[in-house]
Design an enzyme around this catalytic site. Structure first.
Site, PDB file in Angstrom:
ATOM      1  CG  HIS B 317      -2.136  -0.806   1.148  1.00 12.61           C
ATOM      2  ND1 HIS B 317      -2.285  -2.235   1.476  1.00 12.61           N
ATOM      3  CD2 HIS B 317      -3.293  -0.335   0.729  1.00 12.61           C
ATOM      4  CE1 HIS B 317      -3.309  -2.848   1.123  1.00 12.61           C
ATOM      5  NE2 HIS B 317      -4.077  -1.543   0.500  1.00 12.61           N
ATOM      6  N   GLY B 318       2.111   1.231   0.554  1.00 11.64           N
ATOM      7  CA  GLY B 318       2.847   2.341   0.491  1.00 11.64           C
ATOM      8  C   GLY B 318       4.194   2.187   0.927  1.00 11.64           C
TER       9      GLY B 318
END
Lengths: 388, 469
Positions: B317-318
């Site tokens: 996600h990041g």
């Protein structure tokens, strides 16, 4: 079944027509008057002059179409009107807040303390500018008028940060050795005594009453160094009243800038412009001579008043300054006013670079006093006043 | 290009629809491929070579795997490494450098690499195809442009769902564009657009107004308000986009699988992850969890495998520690539920108040997780969580704003609608056949569309308030 197909066919027709309609007419206007900005122009995919492909074409096209598709203005207005009617009390358009109960508009809710890094730059800027003034026998007086939100805090705000703001200004004054004249305390003290608003409800500017307090606060400080200065008392003015806003000293009374920027002036301005503001004219104004340069408003002017104190004053200011100039010129023989956000030739981010653009003029004019006069939103810009 | 942009709505979509509907079927794939490339290039032309490289590597890799079965494992590894190296460089390289700097005390400069849009999605999509070919679960696609269409088909290109090749292989070869699918697709698209513009954006503003402040400027109640607002915002933003993608796929003859199944009605974190971002959870299950051994080799290995999967889910996600922590927290509770045998507990305790407790527990974990997800600054995140747990004495909080600052009529309505629609109350509304109901629903959808377009237009209104000088 056939009926359902017909129902969906109509649905799809309406949908696809609504998809196509916005691009059937593209606005050719250059400026969005109600947004006070230029509309984005079309940038082609291939730049035939520089002979290269515009790799930002997608972003440029989106920006262009966003500003110009057919029906945009009506859609924006309808959206705002829906929000206005839906809201019980507070209507929020981004940072702009309308209080329907107290009938007052805000462009921001609070102004917090400027951060430590900024403060050190402001200190350096003030010090350097003050050194220049001292070297040339000029007295320097920076004046800051508070924002409306400090004087008439929105009910939405519990802690309006006035304490932090005052601390910041005091800290910068102490560290730079330059006394900043922050008029907040005086304005708050007078707020209950004067039966008129000190700031406009539909504009971010101070009213004439607010400006007069700014003038008097400044003059009291000046008088300590220049006892010959006369502070014009309130009785020396003729007063008139108007529900509308006039902050630039011209002839036009308008709805107010904040109302204008709300995008729905026709809907709410009549409701919000429900009280009178005071406007002044000095009784002995006939002897005042003004030689000014106009650009819808005076962007620079020489004021001559023979009965004023024999001192030369230069004042650099913003849109708060015209109201001050309803009072200040009658205290001095010669004032030169330069509006810093007037000249279009100077880049926006450099407009506060007073020494860079006006040092020669200052040395030629040889003022006894230099005043900077603006409001708290541009307080951080003091970092630039001595930047070359 | 975003689905909610004016270029997409008023130019790309009507133009492409006209071209596809009016042209012969045999041209559809080529038209869609060109349109997808234009769609991507519109915002990110400089990153086109990356997506082309991923397509080429995966295409050639799969061809070689199917041809040279003796070397297929090595070929698979090479293909995966090549594809993942792009993802690593663009998404994780600077993060990796910052870790090295932190550990060694060095001062290696960061490259400030810009992340190509959708790289996480299309890389995973390409990898799933190659692995499926390796496993003989799908036949290799020998036609490069059909394979390219699979990878960069614009509805799912930049934000998913991650589509398995198997699910659309047949559609790539042969599909019908029917009136019914166009109609359903448009309706689905409108619902997705409304979720994004009317719910997600409104609730996002509430979340931002809370979390943009210092934690000691908001009360516990307001912290919860921000957390719940974000919980709903991220759902409607993501599921709205998925709805738009699924709707657009339907218009052009593709059937993508559902990506969300009312995750906030879950009674356990395990259940939540069967309902949230289903395509990603499925991807990690099929291509990481099961190859690692899944839950077949005892508790310790199961814990290890789940831990790896969820830490990597967070990382996907990041490139930031808060995402990894978020993944880790979710992984922790899933492991706990597995060890406690939550399925058996759920089957055993069926009374309403049992369900209520379990649902409350699940929501609590999920919402706290989202606070970690939102805040890249750990100190802020933990301070807000501490606030939410009522661990901060009231005298230490100096609130800046009153409640109406966060909640006016519009926000209250958005909350109510968002909470209602997070339950499967209107699940089959688009399939109702009663004519009068259909008329009502269609009018309602057109109204939603009009409101969404108004919001898009309002977003273009940009007066110069901020540059007061």
């Amino acid at each position: 079944m056939k009926k359902n197909i017909l129902i969906d066919t109509i649905f799809l027709l309406i949908f696809f027509v609504s998809l196509i309609l916005p691009i059937t007419r593209i606005s050719q206007e250059k400026v969005a008057k109600n947004e006070k900005r230029f509309l984005n122009t079309y940038v082609p995919l291939y730049d035939s002059v520089q002979k290269k492909i515009n790799f930002n074409y997608g972003i440029d096209f989106e920006n262009y179409l966003k500003d110009r598709f057919w029906g945009r203005a009506e859609l924006v207005k309808t959206n705002k009107m829906l929000k206005y009617h839906l809201s019980r009390r507070y209507v929020k358009f981004g940072e702009l807040v309308l209080d329907k109960k107290k009938k007052i508009m805000y462009e921001h809710l609070i102004a917090g303390r400027t951060n430590k890094n900024n403060e050190s730059y402001i200190i350096n800027g003030l010090k350097a500018f003050n050194e220049f003034c001292t070297k040339n026998n000029i007295k320097f007086y920076p004046v800051i008028m508070p924002r409306k939100e400090s004087v008439y805090p929105p009910d939405l705000v519990i802690n309006n940060k006035n304490k932090e703001i005052k601390e910041s200004v005091r800290y910068v004054s102490n560290q730079s050795g330059v006394k900043i004249i922050f008029t907040l305390d005086e304005i708050l003290a007078q707020k209950a005594k004067i039966p008129y608003m000190l700031y406009h409800k539909t504009d971010h500017h101070a009213t004439m009453d607010g400006a007069y307090i700014g003038y008097k606060t400044l003059m009291k400080v000046l008088k300590k160094d220049f006892p010959q200065i006369k502070i014009i008392p309130p009785e020396d003015f003729d007063y008139s009243e108007n529900k509308k806003v006039n902050t630039d000293g011209g002839k036009n009374y308008k709805n107010g800038e904040t109302c204008f920027l709300s995008g729905i002036p026709e809907l709410c301005c009549e409701n919000f412009l429900d009280i009178n503001y005071r406007y002044v004219k000095y009784k002995n104004a006939d002897k005042l001579q003004i030689k000014g340069t106009y650009n819808e408003k005076i962007i620079r002017g020489d004021y001559f008043y023979p009965q004023g104190a024999d001192l030369r004053v230069m004042i650099f200011g913003d849109s708060f300054t015209p109201n001050l100039l309803k009072f200040l010129p009658f205290s001095f023989k010669n004032i030169r006013y330069i509006r810093l956000n007037g000249p279009k030739a100077i880049k926006r981010e450099e407009r506060f670079r007073i020494l860079k653009y006006y040092e020669t003029e200052i040395l030629e004019f040889r003022p006894d006093i230099i005043i900077t006069y603006h409001f708290y939103s541009t307080y951080p810009k003091l970092r630039d006043i001595a930047t070359p | 290009m975003l689905f909610s942009s004016v270029s997409f709505l008023f130019v790309f979509l009507p133009l492409l629809s006209a071209i596809i509907f009016l042209s012969p079927k045999k041209l559809h794939n080529l038209e869609l491929l060109l349109a997808s490339i234009i769609f991507y290039a519109f915002g990110e032309p400089r990153f086109l070579p990356i997506i082309f490289a991923v397509i080429l590597i995966s295409y050639i890799g799969a061809l070689l795997i199917s041809k040279f079965t003796k070397f297929k494992t090595i070929l698979l590894c090479l293909t995966l490494i090549s594809n993942l190296s792009f993802l690593f460089y663009f998404k994780y390289f600077d993060f990796f450098i910052s870790i090295v700097n932190d550990i060694t005390g060095s001062n290696i400069a960061l490259n400030k690499i810009i992340l190509p849009l959708g790289i996480s999605f299309y890389t995973f999509q390409a990898i799933s195809y190659v692995v499926d070919v390796y496993r003989n679960e799908v036949k290799v696609q020998k036609n490069l442009y059909k394979f390219s269409l699979y990878v960069c088909l614009f509805p799912q290109l930049i934000a998913g769902p991650i589509v398995k090749y198997h699910d659309i292989a047949e559609s790539l070869e042969k599909r019908d564009i029917t009136f019914e699918n166009i109609s359903l697709g448009i309706k689905r698209f409108i619902i997705g657009l409304a979720k994004k513009m009317l719910l997600a954006n409104t609730l996002g503003a509430v979340a931002d107004s809370v979390f943009s402040q210092s934690p000691n400027a908001v009360s516990a109640g307001i912290s919860w308000l921000g957390a719940v607002a974000y919980t709903l915002q991220i759902f409607y933003d993501f599921s709205g986009y998925s709805d738009m993608a699924i709707g657009l796929g339907m218009i052009f003859g593709f059937r993508f699988k559902e990506n969300f199944n009312y995750p906030y009605i879950s009674n356990s974190v395990s259940e939540f992850w069967r309902r949230w971002h289903i395509s990603l959870a499925t991807w990690f299950k099929e291509y990481l969890y099961i190859p690692l051994g899944g839950s077949k080799n005892g508790n310790l290995k199961t814990i290890r495998n789940l831990g790896i999967v969820f830490l990597l889910t967070g990382l996907w996600h990041g490139a930031s520690w808060n995402f990894i922590l978020w993944g880790g927290v979710n992984g922790f509770f899933i492991i706990l539920e597995k060890l406690l045998n939550i399925k058996e507990i759920s089957a055993k305790y069926t009374k309403l108040w049992h369900r209520f407790l379990m649902h409350g527990y699940c929501l609590f974990v999920v919402i706290i997780g989202w606070v970690l997800f939102y805040n890249t600054n750990f100190i802020n995140a933990f301070a807000h969580i501490k606030n939410m747990l009522f661990l901060v004495p009231a005298e230490n909080i100096t609130a800046t704003y009153t409640l109406p600052y966060y909640l006016e009529t519009e926000e209250i309505l958005a909350f109510l609608v968002a909470i209602l629609c997070s339950m499967p109350l209107f699940k089959n509304i688009l399939y109702i056949q009663n004519s009068w109901a259909k008329i009502g629903i269609n009018i309602w959808l057109l109204l939603l569309y009009a409101l969404s377009v108004m919001e898009i237009a309002a977003g273009t209104y940009n007066p110069f308030i901020y540059f007061r000088f």
